[in-house]
Design an enzyme around this catalytic site. Structure first.
Site, mmCIF file in Angstrom:
data_model
loop_
_atom_site.group_PDB
_atom_site.id
_atom_site.type_symbol
_atom_site.label_atom_id
_atom_site.label_comp_id
_atom_site.label_asym_id
_atom_site.label_seq_id
_atom_site.Cartn_x
_atom_site.Cartn_y
_atom_site.Cartn_z
ATOM 1 N N TYR A 1 -2.009 0.550 9.780
ATOM 2 C CA TYR A 1 -2.071 -0.449 8.714
ATOM 3 C C TYR A 1 -0.840 -0.061 7.908
ATOM 4 C CZ TYR A 1 -3.760 -1.007 3.801
ATOM 5 O OH TYR A 1 -3.925 -1.279 2.641
ATOM 6 N N THR B 1 0.718 -1.139 -0.046
ATOM 7 C CA THR B 1 0.080 -0.359 -0.045
ATOM 8 C C THR B 1 0.762 1.413 -0.011
ATOM 9 O OG1 THR B 1 -1.573 1.174 1.490
ATOM 10 C CG2 THR B 1 -0.073 -0.222 2.341
#
Ligand code: UDP
Length: 328
Positions: A140, A116
């Site tokens: 995250y 990501t």
């Protein structure tokens, strides 16, 4: 090739499964169906199991003799990662370690990892290249950064070759309506806005209007899920053809603000849904845009849906399709 796809019943994974099947690969999906759906895997074999169940994972990998693994299964909601970091490190980092251990034991040669843009944190430059410092600002991003690192070290110590794909903001759906974002309680901007446009939500809240950006709202690089799916098939082919391990941004190199996205959803849907202006959301970087040159060069990837209105139109069509079929 024979490939195992973790999280293949989820949003991005299911689009990739379809592309893999269309390219002639044999596909087995490993998914606990926590957010995914059995209908989304199409003709692929589905093993309903959890990555935390390492014995099951080990036996699947040992028995399957897979050439490659594509690893999608993960938690992906930034604010939830801030409030529940252990959940993120357990599923995203620890379970990736479980998987890598099993891959190593089973002699898997190729690995494609869903990373990501959140690994970059708040970049120093308007567009961010793969060699920029990794300074995630939320659990995250940190959980994915650690997985990338494990993969890099395993790649250096063994024959495993990998491609880590750093996704920017993925949206849209299969233009033919076979798959789309069907996660319950989805939080992502384009999904939520399309739900507002189709009357499934009363409206939408813009999280923060005082960022240091052109209109004060956060800017993101939105990529159509079909283009992202084709990048995965190319990454796998690249590895099979002997390509070196790579870390590649997946974006278009073009950023839109939250307000621009909402305008696009209103324009494309013709619905003037309600917009509220709220506080900043925890963990959000102000702007993220890919330097998207490397993936085109290395994989020869050519996006086909590089257009915000097209992304929105496909996302909207999916919402309407689900509503009419009672899928959501
Ligand atoms: N966002 C928003 N309202 C929403 C959902 C998202 O204003 O209901 C904003 C969010 O704060 C961020 C951008 O839209 O600035 C993209 O967020 P999203 O959750 O779609 O993806 P992320 O970038 O967090 O992965």
């Amino acid at each position: 090739m024979k490939v195992l796809v973790t999280g293949g019943a989820g949003y991005i994974g299911s689009h990739v499964v379809r592309h893999l099947l269309e390219s002639g690969h044999e596909v087995v999906v490993y998914d606990n169906l926590s957010t995914g759906h059995a209908w989304a895997v199409g003709d692929a074999e589905l093993i309903e199991a959890d990555l935390a169940d390492q014995e099951r994972l080990r036996s699947v990998l040992q028995a399957g003799k897979f050439d490659g693994v594509l690893h999608f299964a993960a938690h992906i909601v930034v604010p939830e990662s801030v409030s529940h970091p252990v959940k993120y490190y357990a599923n995203n980092t620890r379970n990736t370690l479980n998987l890598l251990e099993c891959c190593q034991e089973a002699g898997v040669r190729y690995f494609v990892f869903s990373s990501t843009a959140a690994v970059y944190g708040i970049p120093d430059t308007a567009s961010v290249a793969e060699d920029a410092p990794l300074q995630p600002i939320n659990p995250y991003g940190a959980s994915k950064m650690m997985s990338e690192r494990m993969l890099m070290d395993l790649g250096a110590a063994s024959d495993l070759r990998y491609v880590s794909l750093r996704y920017f903001n993925v949206a849209g759906a299969d233009p033919e309506g076979r798959q789309g974002q069907a996660t319950p309680d989805a939080t992502h901007l384009i999904k939520v806005a399309c739900q507002a446009a189709t009357g499934q939500r009363g409206g939408i809240t813009v999280f923060g209007t005082d960022y240091d950006t052109a209109d004060g709202t956060c800017e993101r690089d939105y990529i159509h899920v079909e283009d992202l799916a084709s990048a995965h098939v190319r990454a796998l082919d690249y590895l099979e053809q002997g390509g070196e391990s790579q870390v590649l941004n997946c974006g278009y190199g073009c950023a839109y603000s939250v307000l621009q996205v909402l305008e696009a959803v209103k324009r494309v849907s013709g619905v003037d849904f309600e917009v509220h202006y709220g506080e900043r959301r925890e963990g959000d970087p102000p702007a993220l845009m890919a330097d998207a040159g490397r993936i085109r060069k290395v994989l020869g990837w050519q996006p086909k849906y590089d257009n915000l209105d097209q992304i929105v139109a496909d996302a909207l069509a999916w919402e309407r399709h689900c509503l009419s079929r009672g899928l959501l």
